[in-house]
Structures are given as C-alpha cells and as structure tokens.
Design a protein around this motif. Sequence first.
Motif, PDB file in Angstrom:
ATOM      1  N   LEU A 411      -9.252  12.878   2.530  1.00 44.58           N
ATOM      2  CA  LEU A 411      -9.684  12.769   1.129  1.00 44.58           C
ATOM      3  C   LEU A 411     -10.246  11.379   0.847  1.00 44.58           C
ATOM      4  O   LEU A 411     -11.254  11.219   0.157  1.00 44.58           O
ATOM      5  CB  LEU A 411      -8.504  13.051   0.185  1.00 44.58           C
ATOM      6  CG  LEU A 411      -8.140  14.512  -0.058  1.00 44.58           C
ATOM      7  CD1 LEU A 411      -6.867  14.617  -0.883  1.00 44.58           C
ATOM      8  CD2 LEU A 411      -9.273  15.249  -0.752  1.00 44.58           C
ATOM      9  N   VAL A 412      -9.576  10.354   1.389  1.00 42.12           N
ATOM     10  CA  VAL A 412     -10.033   8.970   1.206  1.00 42.12           C
ATOM     11  C   VAL A 412     -11.421   8.793   1.812  1.00 42.12           C
ATOM     12  O   VAL A 412     -12.329   8.220   1.193  1.00 42.12           O
ATOM     13  CB  VAL A 412      -9.023   7.978   1.826  1.00 42.12           C
ATOM     14  CG1 VAL A 412      -9.621   6.581   1.886  1.00 42.12           C
ATOM     15  CG2 VAL A 412      -7.726   7.969   1.036  1.00 42.12           C
ATOM     16  N   LYS A 413     -11.587   9.291   3.043  1.00 44.26           N
ATOM     17  CA  LYS A 413     -12.902   9.180   3.703  1.00 44.26           C
ATOM     18  C   LYS A 413     -13.977   9.904   2.893  1.00 44.26           C
ATOM     19  O   LYS A 413     -15.104   9.430   2.750  1.00 44.26           O
ATOM     20  CB  LYS A 413     -12.827   9.776   5.117  1.00 44.26           C
ATOM     21  CG  LYS A 413     -12.040   8.936   6.100  1.00 44.26           C
ATOM     22  CD  LYS A 413     -11.995   9.624   7.470  1.00 44.26           C
ATOM     23  CE  LYS A 413     -11.098   8.863   8.442  1.00 44.26           C
ATOM     24  NZ  LYS A 413     -10.988   9.578   9.741  1.00 44.26           N
ATOM     25  N   ALA A 478      -2.504   7.964  -0.614  1.00 42.26           N
ATOM     26  CA  ALA A 478      -3.949   7.729  -0.726  1.00 42.26           C
ATOM     27  C   ALA A 478      -4.256   6.261  -0.985  1.00 42.26           C
ATOM     28  O   ALA A 478      -5.216   5.710  -0.425  1.00 42.26           O
ATOM     29  CB  ALA A 478      -4.516   8.596  -1.848  1.00 42.26           C
ATOM     30  N   ILE A 479      -3.442   5.597  -1.804  1.00 42.04           N
ATOM     31  CA  ILE A 479      -3.664   4.170  -2.113  1.00 42.04           C
ATOM     32  C   ILE A 479      -3.547   3.333  -0.845  1.00 42.04           C
ATOM     33  O   ILE A 479      -4.383   2.457  -0.580  1.00 42.04           O
ATOM     34  CB  ILE A 479      -2.663   3.691  -3.196  1.00 42.04           C
ATOM     35  CG1 ILE A 479      -3.036   4.269  -4.568  1.00 42.04           C
ATOM     36  CG2 ILE A 479      -2.624   2.165  -3.265  1.00 42.04           C
ATOM     37  CD1 ILE A 479      -1.992   4.025  -5.644  1.00 42.04           C
ATOM     38  N   MET A 480      -2.512   3.601  -0.032  1.00 40.38           N
ATOM     39  CA  MET A 480      -2.329   2.819   1.201  1.00 40.38           C
ATOM     40  C   MET A 480      -3.482   3.054   2.177  1.00 40.38           C
ATOM     41  O   MET A 480      -3.993   2.113   2.784  1.00 40.38           O
ATOM     42  CB  MET A 480      -0.986   3.192   1.845  1.00 40.38           C
ATOM     43  CG  MET A 480       0.220   2.660   1.079  1.00 40.38           C
ATOM     44  SD  MET A 480       1.776   2.834   1.991  1.00 40.38           S
ATOM     45  CE  MET A 480       1.995   4.608   1.956  1.00 40.38           C
ATOM     46  N   GLN A 481      -3.910   4.314   2.292  1.00 41.28           N
ATOM     47  CA  GLN A 481      -4.996   4.620   3.214  1.00 41.28           C
ATOM     48  C   GLN A 481      -6.341   4.113   2.690  1.00 41.28           C
ATOM     49  O   GLN A 481      -7.212   3.702   3.456  1.00 41.28           O
ATOM     50  CB  GLN A 481      -5.050   6.130   3.460  1.00 41.28           C
ATOM     51  CG  GLN A 481      -3.901   6.598   4.351  1.00 41.28           C
ATOM     52  CD  GLN A 481      -3.601   8.077   4.213  1.00 41.28           C
ATOM     53  OE1 GLN A 481      -4.247   8.771   3.440  1.00 41.28           O
ATOM     54  NE2 GLN A 481      -2.607   8.553   4.952  1.00 41.28           N
ATOM     55  N   CYS A 526       4.594   2.982  -1.990  1.00 39.54           N
ATOM     56  CA  CYS A 526       3.603   2.199  -1.233  1.00 39.54           C
ATOM     57  C   CYS A 526       4.257   1.082  -0.429  1.00 39.54           C
ATOM     58  O   CYS A 526       3.574   0.203   0.105  1.00 39.54           O
ATOM     59  CB  CYS A 526       2.552   1.620  -2.183  1.00 39.54           C
ATOM     60  SG  CYS A 526       1.414   2.853  -2.837  1.00 39.54           S
ATOM     61  N   LYS A 527       5.595   1.107  -0.373  1.00 38.64           N
ATOM     62  CA  LYS A 527       6.372   0.161   0.437  1.00 38.64           C
ATOM     63  C   LYS A 527       6.128  -1.291   0.039  1.00 38.64           C
ATOM     64  O   LYS A 527       6.039  -2.189   0.885  1.00 38.64           O
ATOM     65  CB  LYS A 527       6.072   0.367   1.930  1.00 38.64           C
ATOM     66  CG  LYS A 527       6.419   1.769   2.414  1.00 38.64           C
ATOM     67  CD  LYS A 527       6.110   1.973   3.880  1.00 38.64           C
ATOM     68  CE  LYS A 527       6.452   3.396   4.309  1.00 38.64           C
ATOM     69  NZ  LYS A 527       6.128   3.652   5.725  1.00 38.64           N
ATOM     70  N   VAL A 528       6.009  -1.498  -1.256  1.00 38.96           N
ATOM     71  CA  VAL A 528       5.867  -2.857  -1.776  1.00 38.96           C
ATOM     72  C   VAL A 528       7.213  -3.556  -1.668  1.00 38.96           C
ATOM     73  O   VAL A 528       8.241  -3.018  -2.085  1.00 38.96           O
ATOM     74  CB  VAL A 528       5.401  -2.822  -3.253  1.00 38.96           C
ATOM     75  CG1 VAL A 528       5.403  -4.212  -3.854  1.00 38.96           C
ATOM     76  CG2 VAL A 528       4.016  -2.202  -3.344  1.00 38.96           C
ATOM     77  N   THR A 529       7.228  -4.749  -1.114  1.00 41.15           N
ATOM     78  CA  THR A 529       8.487  -5.485  -0.972  1.00 41.15           C
ATOM     79  C   THR A 529       8.931  -6.040  -2.311  1.00 41.15           C
ATOM     80  O   THR A 529       8.164  -6.075  -3.280  1.00 41.15           O
ATOM     81  CB  THR A 529       8.345  -6.651   0.020  1.00 41.15           C
ATOM     82  OG1 THR A 529       7.456  -7.623  -0.543  1.00 41.15           O
ATOM     83  CG2 THR A 529       7.813  -6.165   1.359  1.00 41.15           C
ATOM     84  N   ASN A 530      10.165  -6.486  -2.369  1.00 42.21           N
ATOM     85  CA  ASN A 530      10.722  -7.021  -3.608  1.00 42.21           C
ATOM     86  C   ASN A 530       9.914  -8.208  -4.110  1.00 42.21           C
ATOM     87  O   ASN A 530       9.589  -8.309  -5.300  1.00 42.21           O
ATOM     88  CB  ASN A 530      12.177  -7.435  -3.390  1.00 42.21           C
ATOM     89  CG  ASN A 530      12.831  -7.918  -4.669  1.00 42.21           C
ATOM     90  OD1 ASN A 530      12.894  -7.181  -5.643  1.00 42.21           O
ATOM     91  ND2 ASN A 530      13.289  -9.152  -4.661  1.00 42.21           N
ATOM     92  N   ASP A 531       9.548  -9.126  -3.197  1.00 43.77           N
ATOM     93  CA  ASP A 531       8.772 -10.317  -3.589  1.00 43.77           C
ATOM     94  C   ASP A 531       7.384  -9.929  -4.095  1.00 43.77           C
ATOM     95  O   ASP A 531       6.898 -10.475  -5.092  1.00 43.77           O
ATOM     96  CB  ASP A 531       8.641 -11.283  -2.403  1.00 43.77           C
ATOM     97  CG  ASP A 531       9.955 -11.979  -2.076  1.00 43.77           C
ATOM     98  OD1 ASP A 531      10.839 -11.973  -2.966  1.00 43.77           O
ATOM     99  OD2 ASP A 531      10.101 -12.502  -0.965  1.00 43.77           O
ATOM    100  N   GLU A 532       6.760  -8.984  -3.404  1.00 45.48           N
ATOM    101  CA  GLU A 532       5.436  -8.534  -3.832  1.00 45.48           C
ATOM    102  C   GLU A 532       5.503  -7.872  -5.210  1.00 45.48           C
ATOM    103  O   GLU A 532       4.636  -8.089  -6.058  1.00 45.48           O
ATOM    104  CB  GLU A 532       4.857  -7.548  -2.807  1.00 45.48           C
ATOM    105  CG  GLU A 532       4.448  -8.200  -1.491  1.00 45.48           C
ATOM    106  CD  GLU A 532       4.080  -7.178  -0.429  1.00 45.48           C
ATOM    107  OE1 GLU A 532       3.401  -7.562   0.536  1.00 45.48           O
ATOM    108  OE2 GLU A 532       4.481  -5.995  -0.569  1.00 45.48           O
ATOM    109  N   TYR A 533       6.518  -7.063  -5.395  1.00 45.18           N
ATOM    110  CA  TYR A 533       6.683  -6.364  -6.674  1.00 45.18           C
ATOM    111  C   TYR A 533       6.879  -7.364  -7.814  1.00 45.18           C
ATOM    112  O   TYR A 533       6.257  -7.261  -8.880  1.00 45.18           O
ATOM    113  CB  TYR A 533       7.887  -5.412  -6.594  1.00 45.18           C
ATOM    114  CG  TYR A 533       8.111  -4.598  -7.841  1.00 45.18           C
ATOM    115  CD1 TYR A 533       7.316  -3.490  -8.121  1.00 45.18           C
ATOM    116  CD2 TYR A 533       9.125  -4.922  -8.734  1.00 45.18           C
ATOM    117  CE1 TYR A 533       7.527  -2.733  -9.262  1.00 45.18           C
ATOM    118  CE2 TYR A 533       9.344  -4.177  -9.881  1.00 45.18           C
ATOM    119  CZ  TYR A 533       8.538  -3.078 -10.131  1.00 45.18           C
ATOM    120  OH  TYR A 533       8.750  -2.335 -11.272  1.00 45.18           O
TER     121      TYR A 533
END
Length: 656
Positions: A411-413, A478-481, A526-533
């Motif tokens: 879908l992303v492509k 989809a966001i990560m890809q 999206c596996k955002v880390t605590n610091d990133e969040y």
Amino acid sequence: MYKQCYCEQQNSLDSFSCITCKRQNHWPCYDYQITDKQPLEQRCLDCIFQASNPFKQIEHYVRFNNKKSKIFQIGKTVQEQQFSFTFEVNKYYEDIKKNQIILSIFCIKMKEQKQLFVWPSTNIEILVNERYQIKYHETDFAYVSPNNIVNGQNRIQLIFKDKNEYNSLFGILLVKNIEWQEVKQQIMDADKDQIEQIITQQKVFYFDKINKPNENSEESIDVQVQSNLSINLLDPFTQQQLQLPARGKNCQHVNCFDLNTFLIFNSQPNKCRWTCPYCHLTTAYDQIQIDYLQVRLLQDIKIDHPNIYYKIQKVSLNQIFQYQINPKLQKKQMSRKQSILNSQNLTQLIKINSKALEFENNQIQFEIVELQKRNNYTSAYITFKSAKKLIQKIKQKELLKNNIVKDTSELVKYFCNLFDLKYYDKFSVFDSQVDLQYLESQQDFELICKAIYENTVSGLFIYFIRFVTPSIKSFAQAIMQFSSHLKLSFKLNYQKKMLELFLAASYDKNEKYSQGYNFKVICSLCKVTNDEYTNHIIYLSQKLRTIFYNLNASSLFIVRNCINLSHMFDQDFIYNKLREDQDIYESSVETIKEIYSAQILKENPNVSEILALILYLLYRKDKIYENIWNQFNDYNLGNVKKKFKNLEYQNDFCYL
C-alpha cells in the motif's frame, strides 16, 4: 391526612397543594381566608426557602421553648413591639461550633407575590442572648455566629422599631451550605429525563418567534430583517460571551443569561434576587431552563469560527435555524482563511507521479485523465480534495489488487507511485509561520489533528490507508514503512514528519476515542521510545502553545484539551509492552514537570488551572495517580479535589 402544613394540624379544609412538593397546606396558615382571592400557584414554606435560597439546605427547624409551634405568626403592629423567645440547640451544638451547620433566623412577609422571600421590614432589631445584635438582608436569612450561642437555653428578641403593615412568619432553622456548582447540577439533572421534549418545545418557541415577530412588541426589537431573529450572545451581567445560556421557563424572550453568572450573582442577597435581567419576572432556580438550541449554536460558532468566535456578540437565526454572523467579522475571517490558502505551504496541492501513468491497470490512467479534464487541471498538480476523490474511485472500482490491500508495505509503495513525494521530507508544517499561525488559531488539539489530516500530504497518506484498511494497527505499520520507504534520515526533520503523521493518524471523525488516546497508542505501536515520546510532547508544547497554556479559549476547548493531554501524559503504552506502575508514574510526572515548570507557572499563574485539571483527570483515570498531588506541593495548586468535585467523569468525557 398527614401533618404536612407547618402548623402540624390535620385539618384538611381550605387547603392547597404546593406546586413544587405537592404536600397539602392550609390557606389560613399563609394569611388567605376563604373570602380572599387565592393565587393559582402557591409554594409551601419549605419550598419558598428552597426556591429563594437553594444555597442553604434545611436540616432542622428549632422549636421554641415558650411556644407551641415551630413557626410563630406575627400580626400587624401599629407601634414598636417586641417579641421574646427561648430555644435550645444542645443536640446540634458541636456541629454549629464546627460550622458544619448554621443557625439561621427568618421573618418572612406573607402574601408576597413579587418576591419569593422578603422580611416585613428593614427596621427590625434582632438580639441573641441580650447582647449580640444580628444583621440581615431583606431577601435572606439572618445568620447567627457560633460564638453568639451557648450549649443550653438561648434567648432571642425580635424588636419591630416602627409600624408593621404585614402579617409574617417567624422561626429558626439549621441549614447547610450548598455550593453554586451543586445547584447548577440540580438544574441540569432536572432536564435529563425529558431532554428531547424540552428541545422540541424550544424549537417550537423559536419557530413561533421567527414567524410571528410582531405579535410581541418586546420581541420586535430582536428582528434584524424579515424572518430573521437576532440573538444576543452576551451575558447581561458580565457582558462576556455566554458559556451556558439559560432563561426562566415563563420568559417569552429569546435572549439568555449565563447560568454560571446568574447563580453566582444570586448566591449573595440582593434586591433583584432571582429576577430575570430581561423581563424582570421572578425566576427561581427551579424555574430556570437551559436553552439547548443556543448551547448547540455556541458550539457551532466556536468550531466554525475558532479565531473570531469570542468577538461575536450577536447572530441572526433564520427559519431553518441557520445562523449568520456580522458581515464585517465574516469578511475578516474569510480574508484570513484566503491568505492561508493562498500561501505556498497550504495550497492543498499535490503532484501526480509520472509513474502513475505507467500502472498496469489502464482504468487508473483513465480516472486520472478524467479527473484532470473535469477540473480543468493544466498540469500534474491537483488539490487534496481531488486526490481524495481519486483514491475513492480507485477503492470503489476495486482497482487495487488483493495482494496490495492485504500488505501495508505494498500500500505504501502504491501511494508513493501514485503521488510525487520528492520534496515530502523537505518541508514541515512546524517550519512555516503561516501554518503554525493557522494551527494555533484552532485552539483545540482535536481541531489541530483534523487540520493536519485534511491539509497535509501526511494527512492524505493516512486518508489513503484508512480508506483501504481502517485500523489503527494498520496506520502504525504503514507509518513505519512509509518513513523507511522515503528514507527519512535527518533526525530533526524525521521527528517533525513523524509527528505530522502521528497527529494526522490520531484524528478520528467517529470520535470513538479521544485524539490524545489515539496519539499515545499510535506512538506505542510505532515503537517510539520513552525519550522520543517525551520529546514529541515537549516539541508540541513549544510550537502549539494554545493547547497547553491557553486560558482564553472557550471552556469547551480548554476541558477537551486537558482530556487529550491527560491521555498523552499517562504513558502506560510506551515501549509497546506492559510496564511497572512506578515507571509509568515517574515518567508521566517527569514529562508534566518538563512542560509545566514552576517557572512557567510563576510567569503565567493562570496556567495552574490547566495543570490542576490535568492532574485531576489523571487521578480519576488510574489508581497509580491517586497521590500525584504530592509531586506538585511546591506549585501551590490548592485543593484540586475540592476544586473539581462537581466534575462528572465518564471515560473520555467530562462535564463541568
């Protein structure tokens, strides 16, 4: 028959039913004889007190030692006259001393039709235990200080200093204080079971006013043009915009007062107590009704005109209940919108990729060409609106292959081949002064998510994914890809673009969950880390200050922002796995203190109200936050629980 009248006698002759509580009372006890013209509607003594002062709840009548009844009738006097009574409050003495209940004296004029409660004279002297003089207002009880009474027998003297032309009732009550917010809740609760019927009645009322404006000379003032009704949106007491419009049930005008202001104004005795400021009818608290059509009208105005709504003082309403604002304000807003739309950053244009014309499916090429012809596009650039129509056509005509629909990477492509995204990572809405000005003007986190969803390439991408596979998990994948496919690398720019995508994906037009909750879940997936969040939230607070620090917005936006922020600060999803309560608690407190530092509150003291509400919402959400106030002792927030004790909390929705 039960002893229902204050006289406690069982005589059922010549009685009436109280219009409020329906209990039977005797006309003679209210100074009406058989030969008198009796009023069609009459309240009993208890209901008169309740209607005239709902901020005092009757707990108990104090009986006189030297009289048979708890109420003493005082007749007309032609000269100075004195009455003396003794009473005891031994059972309630400790509660009175602790100010849990208040000793109150009343002397109410009988046969008073204009006001609910009024003393027969302003020249009455009240002495307690022969040395304490008690002051009173003519429309309220006389309140006795706990220091003026003793545990045992007390004496009270009532001295009429001059001629008294009215019969009156005298007595002593024990009452409890009721906050005005509780009275407001009683008014709102009274409508709950018949809300649909009330709205229907109000629609008929407005329809009659619009179609028969000249039948009432008072209302003819409200007519701007034929078949249009002018409505004043300012509270007559404060001249500020209405927050919760209301009027008396017997009022025949469309203009409202603000319920909060009206209750606060009447919580203190005054000569105009419980009088409508427009028609001057007596409007007791149980005769007040919220105008639900104006509530909806105000909400529509705030959403339709977020940057000028506070300037709107009047609107006109037509026969189909559509409103119009002042043409000058309308022109000013349209000019502002036009300048934003004409800017290079929010032109709402996206370029069709040359690869799109090489798709194997000829029908897609045909749809693109037809779209360009139909809208007279002379280049590969089309509006976001047209891009969405193209996506709809592709989905409706099943032009996507099954293997693409089932695979988010495909879908992303597909999206990247359909549109030219060469410069996608070169620009962010957080870099543009015009865009930030536009987003700030929304004043509401949910409207900001909606604006990014509707006005950006990031939003168009989310629209495409949602249209094909509408699940929040699909958005995250989809966001990560998408970020991987476009090779977003530069750290700061990557953060900005990811934040755009998170906010666009948070928008939920069906409002199943709050946008703040969606934001947190998407970041987690999206596996955002605590610091990133935490960095995302801090960056948002720096760029979009209106949702974190603004108290000039409508109360609707302020409360809704706080609900969303409380979800975002509650970091129970971060790391994409269950964490220890202590970790969640400490991380949440740390983020809140980073954004609402003591220095910021010192510079902007009013922001403490926003912080207090966010902490209260966290406290109500999860038991791990039950002692969160202890982390903010040096912020001087006061008793937050008490401040919001009348806030009704139901999952994502709060009612003040």
